[in-house]
Scaffold this active site. Structure first.
Site, PDB file in Angstrom:
ATOM      1  N   ASN A  17       0.887  -1.292  -0.052  1.00 38.35           N
ATOM      2  CA  ASN A  17      -0.180   0.068   0.151  1.00 38.35           C
ATOM      3  C   ASN A  17       0.981   1.332  -0.063  1.00 38.35           C
ATOM      4  O   ASN A  17       0.205   2.353  -0.378  1.00 38.35           O
ATOM      5  CB  ASN A  17      -1.131  -0.051   1.284  1.00 38.35           C
ATOM      6  CG  ASN A  17      -0.280   0.030   2.560  1.00 38.35           C
ATOM      7  OD1 ASN A  17       0.712  -0.127   2.732  1.00 38.35           O
ATOM      8  ND2 ASN A  17      -1.299   0.302   3.817  1.00 38.35           N
ATOM      9  N   GLU A  19       4.323  -3.549  12.445  1.00 38.38           N
ATOM     10  CA  GLU A  19       3.353  -2.453  12.209  1.00 38.38           C
ATOM     11  C   GLU A  19       2.217  -3.249  11.664  1.00 38.38           C
ATOM     12  O   GLU A  19       2.254  -3.586  10.558  1.00 38.38           O
ATOM     13  CB  GLU A  19       4.075  -1.672  11.195  1.00 38.38           C
ATOM     14  CG  GLU A  19       3.568  -0.265  11.206  1.00 38.38           C
ATOM     15  CD  GLU A  19       3.554   0.295  12.704  1.00 38.38           C
ATOM     16  OE1 GLU A  19       2.254   0.577  13.306  1.00 38.38           O
ATOM     17  OE2 GLU A  19       4.484   0.524  13.167  1.00 38.38           O
ATOM     18  N   CYS A  31      -3.167   1.805   6.361  1.00 33.91           N
ATOM     19  CA  CYS A  31      -3.486   1.122   7.429  1.00 33.91           C
ATOM     20  C   CYS A  31      -4.014   2.250   8.537  1.00 33.91           C
ATOM     21  O   CYS A  31      -4.322   2.118   9.541  1.00 33.91           O
ATOM     22  CB  CYS A  31      -2.236   0.525   8.198  1.00 33.91           C
ATOM     23  SG  CYS A  31      -0.921   1.407   8.416  1.00 33.91           S
ATOM     24  N   GLU A  40       8.070   3.296  14.407  1.00 38.11           N
ATOM     25  CA  GLU A  40       9.176   3.490  13.148  1.00 38.11           C
ATOM     26  C   GLU A  40       8.919   5.032  12.894  1.00 38.11           C
ATOM     27  O   GLU A  40       8.196   5.830  13.669  1.00 38.11           O
ATOM     28  CB  GLU A  40       8.972   2.736  12.028  1.00 38.11           C
ATOM     29  CG  GLU A  40       7.579   2.443  11.519  1.00 38.11           C
ATOM     30  CD  GLU A  40       7.449   1.307  10.285  1.00 38.11           C
ATOM     31  OE1 GLU A  40       6.527   0.930   9.963  1.00 38.11           O
ATOM     32  OE2 GLU A  40       8.538   0.863  10.039  1.00 38.11           O
TER      33      GLU A  40
HETATM   34  C1  UN1 Z   1       0.212   3.029   6.264  1.00 34.11           C
HETATM   35  O1  UN1 Z   1      -0.877   3.204   5.625  1.00 34.11           O
HETATM   36  O2  UN1 Z   1       0.630   1.928   6.366  1.00 34.11           O
HETATM   37  O3  UN1 Z   1      -0.072   8.853   7.545  1.00 34.11           O
HETATM   38  C2  UN1 Z   1       1.091   4.076   6.422  1.00 34.11           C
HETATM   39  C3  UN1 Z   1      -0.230   8.148   6.605  1.00 34.11           C
HETATM   40  C4  UN1 Z   1       0.795   8.049   5.817  1.00 34.11           C
HETATM   41  C5  UN1 Z   1       1.443   6.602   6.211  1.00 34.11           C
HETATM   42  C6  UN1 Z   1       0.434   5.423   6.220  1.00 34.11           C
HETATM   43  N1  UN1 Z   1       1.942   8.989   5.830  1.00 34.11           N
HETATM   44  O4  UN1 Z   1      -1.335   7.900   6.335  1.00 34.11           O
END
Ligand code: UN1
Length: 484
Positions: free
Chosen positions: A155, A253, A287, A452
């Site tokens: 993603n 994560e 996510c 992270e």
């Molecule tokens: C993710 O969806 O795994 O804050 C990372 C955010 C992005 C990173 C998402 N800077 O939505």
């Protein structure tokens, strides 16, 4: 169309581009059109073993390269990413499917992270402290750990590898990288640019292939002391279990089921914008995406109608077209899974307010497109009486990645900052948009306590060493010689 046809790509092991030992391959296919973008080695345990051996050998010298010099290579990498930004952005719209602005953001996040971690080469701060004894000097330093196994999702195919590789490398570790099988071409481009930036052979190795063969071997390999994974909770649990025999450092994560709270006093139009961006940005596949909206009763009806109107005005299409709001989802399996959730929602009595179906027509049939979907009142839109109930509902899940509240009441905002059980809280913004210099990660089942990005990432990729230097010429005993 700037596709790569059916070019065949290889693994990078010990500085050489090589085929998988077993000679098998798999294809990268565009989720927007079904076109094949490249053919990649379907690797197995033997390929992983060779890559780990190369990384282990390379570690012997890389750990001794002064950290500022390691940082200089990352600076060059960041500049190469900047030069390649337009190409990588276009490629990402084709291989992963997200829309152009977001694909550019993904690459920008990697640029930012690489510059940030390059700068760490001149910091990597430890502590110096006074000693309790005379003529004695105490300090702590960060030590690299060894070979890091990096397993990344599709993603954020450029950003997430940067979150893991940039800190791992500046800290003096070497890497075996397994990118997602849905986005191998972007993983390959990432590593090509790292090599071009001047990393010595073996410091970064890429091994393409599935989680069962490549990922699992990395996780169980005795010479890979650190595993970093962004993926599902189920994979995370399996990784932790399989890494336990070697007491590995495991950084996970995992998922989220993030909520946005909208209180009666919120700026409703701003909230709608935040919800649309968080729920449907990246086709809901971050996510950090918002899958629940918790709304105080007084604004429930107004919010619902504004939200449905906004969702229905979004245009689906390929990510590279300028007027596309929502791109495809990653593959057919994902499309089917999303639709099964719609069916479950309907079976459980939730009211489908909009969407809930595979999108067809206008050339969408060749790809995997799903209409922006909103349920109410039980699934995605959840009515609540007051602030306390909103926080309870927001926290009432097993995950704790991102959270958000729209309110103009400063007292409630501060209570939310304290009480929302998540690694990230946004005030008057949606649940997505983390910046690279702050810790990123979540509480509860979202991970295993690590973060992270920012300074926190250094804790994943280094081990502390405390050093005591006695220049008294005598044997002094801590805790025993108490009268000095
Ligand atoms: C993710 O969806 O795994 O804050 C990372 C955010 C992005 C990173 C998402 N800077 O939505």
């Amino acid at each position: 169309m700037a596709t790569t046809g059916t070019k065949t790509f290889k693994n990078l092991i010990g500085g050489e581009w090589v085929e998988a030992a077993g000679g098998e391959t798999f294809e990268s296919v565009s989720p927007a059109t079904g076109d094949t973008l490249g053919v990649f080695p379907k690797s197995g345990a033997e390929d992983v073993d060779r890559a780990v051996a190369a990384a282990k050998t390379a570690f012997e010298d890389w750990r001794l390269v002064p950290a500022p010099k390691r940082g200089e290579i990352l600076f060059r990498f960041a500049r190469l990413l900047e030069e390649a930004k337009d190409d990588l952005t276009d490629l990402m719209t084709r291989e992963m499917g997200k829309v152009k602005t977001e694909a550019g953001g993904d690459v920008q996040e990697a640029i930012d992270m690489s510059y940030y971690m390059a700068g760490e080469g001149r910091r990597l701060f430890g502590q110096t402290t006074p000693s309790e004894l005379r003529d004695k000097f105490n300090m702590s330093v960060r030590m690299p750990i060894g070979v890091v196994g990096v397993i990344t999702p599709w993603n954020f195919p450029i950003a997430i590898p940067s979150w893991k590789l940039a800190p791992a490398l500046v800290c003096g570790n070497t890497v075996v990288f397994k990118p997602a099988t849905d986005t191998p071409l972007l993983g390959e481009r990432f590593v090509e640019l790292l090599a071009e930036a001047g990393l010595p052979p073996g410091v970064v190795n890429i091994v393409h292939g599935g989680g069962g063969a490549v990922g699992d071997r990395l996780v169980r390999h005795p010479d890979v002391p650190v595993i970093t994974l962004t993926g599902s909770r189920e994979t995370g649990v399996e990784v932790m279990r399989n890494a336990a025999d070697h007491l590995k450092h495991v950084h996970l994560e995992l998922g989220g089921k993030n909520a946005i709270i909208v209180l009666d006093d919120a700026d409703l139009d701003l909230a709608v914008e935040g919800i649309v961006w968080s729920a449907f940005g990246t086709s809901g596949q971050r996510c950090t995406a918002a899958s629940r909206v918790i709304v105080q009763e007084g604004v429930y009806d107004a919010l619902q109608s504004k939200l449905v109107a906004a969702a229905e005005s979004m245009r689906l299409g390929p990510g590279w077209e300028d007027d596309t709001d929502v791109g495809p989802v990653i593959n057919r399996r994902a499309l089917e899974k999303i639709h099964s959730y719609t069916e479950i929602g309907k079976d459980e009595g939730a009211k489908l307010l909009t969407g809930g179906e595979v999108a067809t027509g206008d050339g969408l049939d060749k790809g995997h497109f799903y209409r922006p979907t909103i349920f109410g009142p039980t699934t995605a839109l959840i009515p609540v009486h007051d602030f306390d109930e909103a926080v309870r509902v927001s926290n009432g899940i097993r995950f704790g990645l991102s959270s958000a509240i729209f309110t103009r009441d400063v007292n409630k905002a501060f209570r939310a900052m304290r009480d929302l059980a998540a690694g990230i809280t946004y005030i008057n913004a949606g649940t997505i948009g983390a910046e690279v210099h702050l810790p990123f990660g979540g509480t509860k089942d979202t991970g295993n306590g690590h973060r992270e990005a920012g300074q926190a990432a250094l804790d994943v990729f280094t081990e502390w060493k405390s050093i005591y230097v006695d220049y008294s010429g005598r044997l002094q005993k801590a805790q025993i010689d108490t009268s000095s």
